[in-house]
Design an enzyme around this catalytic site. Structure first.
Site, PDB file in Angstrom:
ATOM      1  N   ARG A 112      -7.026  -2.901 -10.458  1.00  0.00           N
ATOM      2  CA  ARG A 112      -7.852  -1.880 -11.096  1.00  0.00           C
ATOM      3  C   ARG A 112      -8.508  -2.363 -12.389  1.00  0.00           C
ATOM      4  O   ARG A 112      -9.527  -1.806 -12.813  1.00  0.00           O
ATOM      5  CB  ARG A 112      -7.003  -0.629 -11.367  1.00  0.00           C
ATOM      6  CG  ARG A 112      -6.551   0.092 -10.106  1.00  0.00           C
ATOM      7  CD  ARG A 112      -5.622   1.253 -10.438  1.00  0.00           C
ATOM      8  NE  ARG A 112      -4.410   0.795 -11.104  1.00  0.00           N
ATOM      9  CZ  ARG A 112      -3.739   1.498 -12.010  1.00  0.00           C
ATOM     10  NH1 ARG A 112      -4.160   2.694 -12.367  1.00  0.00           N
ATOM     11  NH2 ARG A 112      -2.642   1.008 -12.562  1.00  0.00           N
TER      12      ARG A 112
ATOM     13  N   CYS B  79       0.836  -1.203   0.000  1.00  0.00           N
ATOM     14  CA  CYS B  79       0.000   0.000   0.000  1.00  0.00           C
ATOM     15  C   CYS B  79       0.875   1.258   0.000  1.00  0.00           C
ATOM     16  O   CYS B  79       1.751   1.402   0.851  1.00  0.00           O
ATOM     17  CB  CYS B  79      -0.923  -0.003   1.212  1.00  0.00           C
ATOM     18  SG  CYS B  79      -2.057   1.412   1.242  1.00  0.00           S
TER      19      CYS B  79
END
Length: 383
Positions: free
Chosen positions: A241, A114
């Site tokens: 994504r 992250c």
């Protein structure tokens, strides 16, 4: 309709769990909750591996109410995969033991990828592998706490081009008993900008031949997944994504790896049906229809990408707060539209060249982790 070009299917296992085809849904904060995982699994026929959004170890061991909801799995989810975030080895170990003792999951993934500031400023996510000894301690505690459950990790190349960590981190992971590694071919500084470095995935595969390496980054279509496998030699792919507003991508991936069919090119009417079901599932999961529809709003632009839908209608759908209102707006669309050429390609965040926010003095010594304590643990899950 387009026909997939196939490659020989590889055998991927995460511990005792076969993953065929070798496709994993990437954990995404606020996205890969139980409703979205359900949609993706339905399109894949239950094939692949679908990981929860990020669960913070502190919030889990403290039984935070939101966190306990996020670790809910549908009865049909097998194996159940939880991604954990933590910076304190003891807390990570406690969380892993809790998962085992209470039978909360079948597989634990650790978040070292992250790049968002609220995570990296605590020394977590993609910042953490720079501290080699801290990484080793966390992995050791996680593997020990997990017992027979497989532990995997997801990471990036490093903090920035001057602080590359993935090869060292991969070797430490092997030494500490990690089952598999997923590499996003970007640094933390890149966030989601530029082009993913697939060559780094190939280098990691060569560097740690003992365990499976999964590639992540810029997989927008099933053909991208096949190309990554061919070009890097990786053992599987992690899709993030690329499936935003496209849960049927997992059906395409099954078709690509198994060579059994064609890729989905849904009409707008078919897309609208999926949108409505997604919103409905969110409402059932949250326990409140309005909150479910509101949570769905973030997905509207992704689902409608490429279709001819006016800005006013897009705004209406983006402020909808009930299923009835959503149905009314969807019925006004030109639902006979076929799949547009502009529907493919990047979605989601694309910003890059960011300054990575780190704890003071973080880069002075890649081995000293004296400044990291349990206070660095985040107290909420979901990113």
């Amino acid at each position: 309709m387009t026909t997939p070009s196939t490659i020989p299917s590889t055998m991927l296992s995460i511990g005792p769990h076969p993953v065929q085809p070798p496709v994993v849904l990437a954990p995404m904060a606020g996205i890969t909750n139980a409703p979205f995982r359900t949609l993706c699994r339905e399109f894949s026929g239950g094939k692949g591996l679908f990981v929860s959004e990020m669960i913070t170890t502190r919030a889990l061991v403290e039984r935070n109410e939101k966190t306990m909801q996020l670790i809910h799995f549908d009865k049909s989810e097998k194996p159940r995969s939880i991604q954990l975030y933590g910076v304190d080895p003891a807390t990570v170990g406690k969380a892993a033991r809790m998962i085992v003792d209470e039978d909360l999951a079948d597989h634990i993934d650790l978040n070292f990828g992250c790049p968002v500031p609220k995570v990296t400023r605590k020394g977590g996510g993609s910042a953490l592998p720079y501290k080699r000894n801290l990484l080793r301690s966390i992995l050791r505690e996680a593997v020990a706490g997990a017992g027979d459950l497989p532990v995997t990790m997801k990471m990036r190349k490093g903090i920035d081009d001057d602080h590359i960590t993935y090869l060292d981190a991969g070797r430490i992971a092997v030494e500490e008993g990690v089952t598999a590694i997923a590499l996003h071919g970007r640094t933390a500084a890149q966030h989601y900008g530029g082009t993913a470095d697939w060559d780094a995935i190939a280098r990691l595969k060569e560097h740690v031949p003992e365990i499976p390496v999964l590639g992540n980054g810029d997989i927008w279509s099933a053909d991208d997944a096949l190309r990554m496998m061919r070009e890097t030699g990786c053992d599987g792919v992690v899709v993030g994504r690329g499936c935003l507003g496209r849960p049927w991508l997992f059906g395409d991936l099954v078709a690509a790896f198994e060579g059994t069919g064609t890729y989905a090119t849904p009409t707008l009417k078919e897309v609208a049906v999926v949108m409505r079901r997604h919103a409905e599932l969110l409402g059932e999961w949250i326990g409140d229809e309005a909150r479910g529809v509101i949570d769905f709003r973030k997905h509207v632009a992704w689902y409608l990408k490429g279709f001819s839908v006016g800005s006013e209608m897009r705004k209406k759908l983006a402020i909808t707060s009930s299923l009835a209102e959503m149905d009314a707006h969807l019925s006004e669309l030109d639902l006979d539209q076929s799949w547009p050429l502009g529907a493919e390609g990047p979605r989601g965040r694309t910003s890059g060249n960011n300054r990575v926010v780190l704890p003071d003095g973080w880069l002075k010594d890649p081995y000293d982790c004296a400044g990291v304590s349990a206070d660095a643990e985040l107290d909420t899950s979901g990113g």
